[in-house]
Design an enzyme around this catalytic site. Structure first.
Site, short mmCIF file in Angstrom:
data_model
loop_
_atom_site.label_atom_id
_atom_site.label_comp_id
_atom_site.label_asym_id
_atom_site.label_seq_id
_atom_site.Cartn_x
_atom_site.Cartn_y
_atom_site.Cartn_z
N LYS A 1 11.76 3.90 7.47
CA LYS A 1 11.34 5.30 7.28
C LYS A 1 11.37 6.11 8.58
O LYS A 1 11.68 7.29 8.57
CB LYS A 1 9.95 5.36 6.65
CG LYS A 1 9.94 4.95 5.18
CD LYS A 1 8.58 5.15 4.56
CE LYS A 1 8.57 4.64 3.13
NZ LYS A 1 7.31 4.84 2.44
N GLY B 1 -6.70 1.18 7.39
CA GLY B 1 -5.34 0.86 7.81
C GLY B 1 -4.77 1.97 8.66
O GLY B 1 -5.16 3.14 8.51
P1 NAP Z 1 2.13 -1.01 7.29
O1 NAP Z 1 2.83 0.11 7.96
O2 NAP Z 1 2.55 -2.41 7.55
O3 NAP Z 1 0.54 -0.89 7.68
C1 NAP Z 1 -0.41 -1.79 7.18
C2 NAP Z 1 -1.76 -1.55 7.83
O4 NAP Z 1 -2.66 -2.51 7.26
C3 NAP Z 1 -1.79 -1.79 9.34
O5 NAP Z 1 -2.73 -0.94 9.93
C4 NAP Z 1 -2.24 -3.25 9.44
O6 NAP Z 1 -2.94 -3.54 10.64
C5 NAP Z 1 -3.23 -3.31 8.30
N1 NAP Z 1 -3.39 -4.67 7.80
C6 NAP Z 1 -2.42 -5.55 7.43
N2 NAP Z 1 -2.97 -6.70 7.02
C7 NAP Z 1 -4.32 -6.58 7.18
C8 NAP Z 1 -5.43 -7.43 6.96
N3 NAP Z 1 -5.26 -8.68 6.49
N4 NAP Z 1 -6.66 -6.98 7.24
C9 NAP Z 1 -6.84 -5.71 7.71
N5 NAP Z 1 -5.84 -4.85 7.94
C10 NAP Z 1 -4.58 -5.27 7.68
O7 NAP Z 1 2.16 -0.83 5.71
P2 NAP Z 1 2.23 0.52 4.86
O8 NAP Z 1 3.63 0.90 4.66
O9 NAP Z 1 1.30 1.50 5.47
O10 NAP Z 1 1.67 0.01 3.45
C11 NAP Z 1 0.31 -0.34 3.27
C12 NAP Z 1 0.06 -0.69 1.80
O11 NAP Z 1 0.32 0.44 0.97
C13 NAP Z 1 0.98 -1.80 1.26
O12 NAP Z 1 0.22 -2.61 0.41
C14 NAP Z 1 2.04 -1.05 0.48
O13 NAP Z 1 2.59 -1.83 -0.56
C15 NAP Z 1 1.23 0.10 -0.08
N6 NAP Z 1 2.06 1.30 -0.38
C16 NAP Z 1 2.08 1.76 -1.66
C17 NAP Z 1 2.82 2.89 -1.97
C18 NAP Z 1 2.84 3.42 -3.38
O14 NAP Z 1 3.72 4.22 -3.73
N7 NAP Z 1 1.90 3.05 -4.20
C19 NAP Z 1 3.55 3.56 -0.97
C20 NAP Z 1 3.50 3.07 0.35
C21 NAP Z 1 2.74 1.91 0.63
P3 NAP Z 1 -2.16 -3.96 11.99
O15 NAP Z 1 -1.46 -2.70 12.42
O16 NAP Z 1 -3.24 -4.39 12.89
O17 NAP Z 1 -1.20 -5.04 11.61
#
Ligand code: NAP
Length: 301
Positions: A70, A131
């Site tokens: 992205k 997050g």
């Molecule tokens: P990302 O960029 O990888 O960010 C994930 C965040 O969660 C980071 O801050 C990470 O911390 C934190 N994290 C990961 N594992 C963790 C844990 N075990 N305990 C505490 N914090 C944790 O991911 P993203 O793209 O933002 O996506 C996040 C979630 O949203 C995913 O589940 C994704 O599937 C969902 N999502 C859904 C949609 C939808 O259309 N419904 C759209 C986008 C995303 P660190 O930085 O310290 O690793």
């Protein structure tokens, strides 16, 4: 049926094989009787410039972009919409008549659509985002557009949280004239508890609770911040989990037990897809029901 005239739309990411976007979009295209087909296209970061040029050359009508491209794709666009410029991330590419691709972002629209149905006025409200990754950034921009008074970010990695807050302050000051109170907490900070009990909205933008990481029944549930953090959860707080598998997540099931309004990520997924399709096709009326039904069927809900 693919014919000699069928045009291409699709999804760029790595990996893409688990995405339900092709199923959702092809259901809509069929309903709209558009002779287009939506194809998942796994692509490495180093190949993005070549792939984008090639897809432009063969008159691809539009692309979605997913993890991990992205932000990289935003740098390869011939122009960016104001929202994509503001958050530095692109999930939708539209062919540019002058050549190349126009990058925009429909994640924010997708996120806000179900939220707007839960209350008429969000102005002055307080939200917590769990997050500090890519989607948390888009969510912050969306909540800022709703004129919230205060947003608290909860991260687990101190240096990432710090960098994220600096980034958000830039997004914020570059955007509207809407001063927002922004604070950050590390996830085990005891001062966080009071905030959790008084927030109007809490959004889970971490993968905690997502299947297949769900643990067997004998092990503790995957709940953001742990079960203990939510013991005084206020029934007036709205919980919004971006995750859509399982439905409900353990966190939303807990919210339901406390009498909270709960929203999961499925509607966001459907709405961001519909917003992209509207941009590519120029057609106002997108068959959202067909997209939602196809997504639910695919997830066997
Ligand atoms: P990302 O960029 O990888 O960010 C994930 C965040 O969660 C980071 O801050 C990470 O911390 C934190 N994290 C990961 N594992 C963790 C844990 N075990 N305990 C505490 N914090 C944790 O991911 P993203 O793209 O933002 O996506 C996040 C979630 O949203 C995913 O589940 C994704 O599937 C969902 N999502 C859904 C949609 C939808 O259309 N419904 C759209 C986008 C995303 P660190 O930085 O310290 O690793």
């Amino acid at each position: 049926m693919i014919s000699g005239k069928t045009a291409l739309v699709g999804l760029l990411g790595q990996p893409v094989e688990h995405s339900i976007s092709p199923i959702m979009h092809n259901a809509a295209l069929e309903e709209m009787k558009l002779d287009w087909t939506y194809v998942p296209m796994p692509c490495n970061k180093s190949d993005l410039p070549t792939v984008l040029n090639a897809l432009s050359a063969i008159n691809c009508r539009g692309l979605n972009v997913t993890i991990p491209h992205k932000e990289s794709v935003a740098k390869l666009c011939s122009s960016l919409s104001p929202i994509a410029k503001r958050i530095g991330a692109v999930n939708t590419l539209i062919p540019n008549k002058k050549g190349g691709w126009i990058g925009t972002n429909t994640d924010i629209t997708g996120f806000l659509e179900p939220l707007k149905k839960t209350r008429k006025e969000w102005k002055g409200c307080e939200a917590i985002i769990l997050g500090c990754g890519g989607s948390a950034r888009a969510i912050f921009a969306g909540l800022e557009d709703l004129h919230l008074a205060k947003i608290t970010i909860v991260g687990r990695t101190p240096n990432k949280l710090e960098a994220f807050l600096i980034d958000l302050k830039t997004i914020s000051s570059e955007s509207c004239n809407n001063p927002i109170s922004l604070t950050g907490y590390i996830h085990d900070d005891p001062n966080l508890n009071n905030q959790l009990n008084t927030a109007d909205l809490i959004v889970n933008a971490t993968p905690v609770g997502m299947a297949p990481k769900r643990t067997p029944p004998s092990e503790p549930l995957q709940i953001p911040l742990g079960l203990e953090a939510w013991k005084n959860l206020n029934s007036k707080t709205i919980l919004y989990d971006l995750i859509y598998t399982p439905r409900p997540t353990a966190w939303l099931a807990l919210g339901n037990e406390h009498g909270c309004k709960c929203i999961d990520g499925l509607e966001m997924l459907v709405q961001q897809g519909a917003a992209s399709l509207k941009l590519w096709s120029g057609i106002e009326k997108i068959p959202i029901n067909a997209m939602r039904a196809a997504a639910k069927k695919c997830l066997s809900i």
